[in-house]
Design a protein around this motif. Structure first.
Motif, PDB file in Angstrom:
ATOM      1  N   PHE A  23       6.770  -4.078  -5.222  1.00 37.84           N
ATOM      2  CA  PHE A  23       5.760  -4.982  -5.771  1.00 37.84           C
ATOM      3  C   PHE A  23       6.387  -5.896  -6.818  1.00 37.84           C
ATOM      4  O   PHE A  23       6.191  -7.110  -6.807  1.00 37.84           O
ATOM      5  N   LYS A  27       7.045  -9.942  -6.522  1.00 40.74           N
ATOM      6  CA  LYS A  27       6.448 -10.819  -7.537  1.00 40.74           C
ATOM      7  C   LYS A  27       7.508 -11.728  -8.155  1.00 40.74           C
ATOM      8  O   LYS A  27       7.267 -12.915  -8.379  1.00 40.74           O
ATOM      9  N   LEU A  32       2.879 -12.550  -4.030  1.00 44.42           N
ATOM     10  CA  LEU A  32       1.911 -11.612  -4.588  1.00 44.42           C
ATOM     11  C   LEU A  32       1.320 -10.767  -3.465  1.00 44.42           C
ATOM     12  O   LEU A  32       0.823 -11.301  -2.473  1.00 44.42           O
ATOM     13  N   VAL A  33       1.412  -9.471  -3.624  1.00 43.15           N
ATOM     14  CA  VAL A  33       0.796  -8.510  -2.721  1.00 43.15           C
ATOM     15  C   VAL A  33      -0.005  -7.557  -3.588  1.00 43.15           C
ATOM     16  O   VAL A  33       0.109  -7.584  -4.813  1.00 43.15           O
ATOM     17  N   LYS A  34      -0.797  -6.712  -2.988  1.00 39.02           N
ATOM     18  CA  LYS A  34      -1.577  -5.749  -3.763  1.00 39.02           C
ATOM     19  C   LYS A  34      -0.942  -4.369  -3.620  1.00 39.02           C
ATOM     20  O   LYS A  34      -0.741  -3.883  -2.518  1.00 39.02           O
ATOM     21  N   ASN A  35      -0.642  -3.763  -4.752  1.00 42.89           N
ATOM     22  CA  ASN A  35      -0.126  -2.401  -4.775  1.00 42.89           C
ATOM     23  C   ASN A  35      -1.338  -1.473  -4.792  1.00 42.89           C
ATOM     24  O   ASN A  35      -2.026  -1.355  -5.793  1.00 42.89           O
ATOM     25  N   VAL A  36      -1.599  -0.826  -3.663  1.00 42.33           N
ATOM     26  CA  VAL A  36      -2.769   0.055  -3.549  1.00 42.33           C
ATOM     27  C   VAL A  36      -2.377   1.527  -3.662  1.00 42.33           C
ATOM     28  O   VAL A  36      -3.210   2.412  -3.447  1.00 42.33           O
ATOM     29  N   LEU A  47       1.454  -0.884   0.168  1.00 46.14           N
ATOM     30  CA  LEU A  47       1.138  -2.238  -0.290  1.00 46.14           C
ATOM     31  C   LEU A  47       0.205  -2.870   0.727  1.00 46.14           C
ATOM     32  O   LEU A  47       0.296  -2.589   1.924  1.00 46.14           O
ATOM     33  N   ARG A  48      -0.672  -3.748   0.248  1.00 47.30           N
ATOM     34  CA  ARG A  48      -1.540  -4.514   1.143  1.00 47.30           C
ATOM     35  C   ARG A  48      -0.987  -5.931   1.207  1.00 47.30           C
ATOM     36  O   ARG A  48      -0.897  -6.629   0.192  1.00 47.30           O
ATOM     37  N   THR A  50      -1.303  -9.735   2.776  1.00 47.16           N
ATOM     38  CA  THR A  50      -2.274 -10.650   3.355  1.00 47.16           C
ATOM     39  C   THR A  50      -1.577 -11.582   4.325  1.00 47.16           C
ATOM     40  O   THR A  50      -0.524 -12.145   4.018  1.00 47.16           O
TER      41      THR A  50
END
Length: 73
Positions: A23, A27, A32-36, A47-48, A50
């Protein structure tokens, strides 16, 4: 080292070796990705990602590859 899960949406869930490090590396490369990984134990190191435009997807894949190659194993 990346395990994507099937998706029928505009997002892909992927398990990676170290979600926090990846992540941060992404960055730093402007992605930008989402760290879930902290949302649920079953999402550990996930990671999510898009799905974007073709050029955004190429940029993501390039940043992902270089980030993974640069990370210590």
């Amino acid at each position: 080292g990346v395990q994507p899960y099937p998706s029928e949406a505009n997002m892909i869930l992927a398990r990676v070796p170290d979600a926090t490090d990846l992540f941060i590396a992404l960055k730093q490369r402007g992605v930008l990705v989402k760290n879930v990984s902290n949302l649920h134990p079953l999402l550990a190191n996930c990671l999510r990602l898009t799905v974007g435009t073709p050029s955004e997807n190429i940029f993501l894949m390039s940043a992902l590859k270089s980030s993974l190659e640069a990370s210590p194993r």
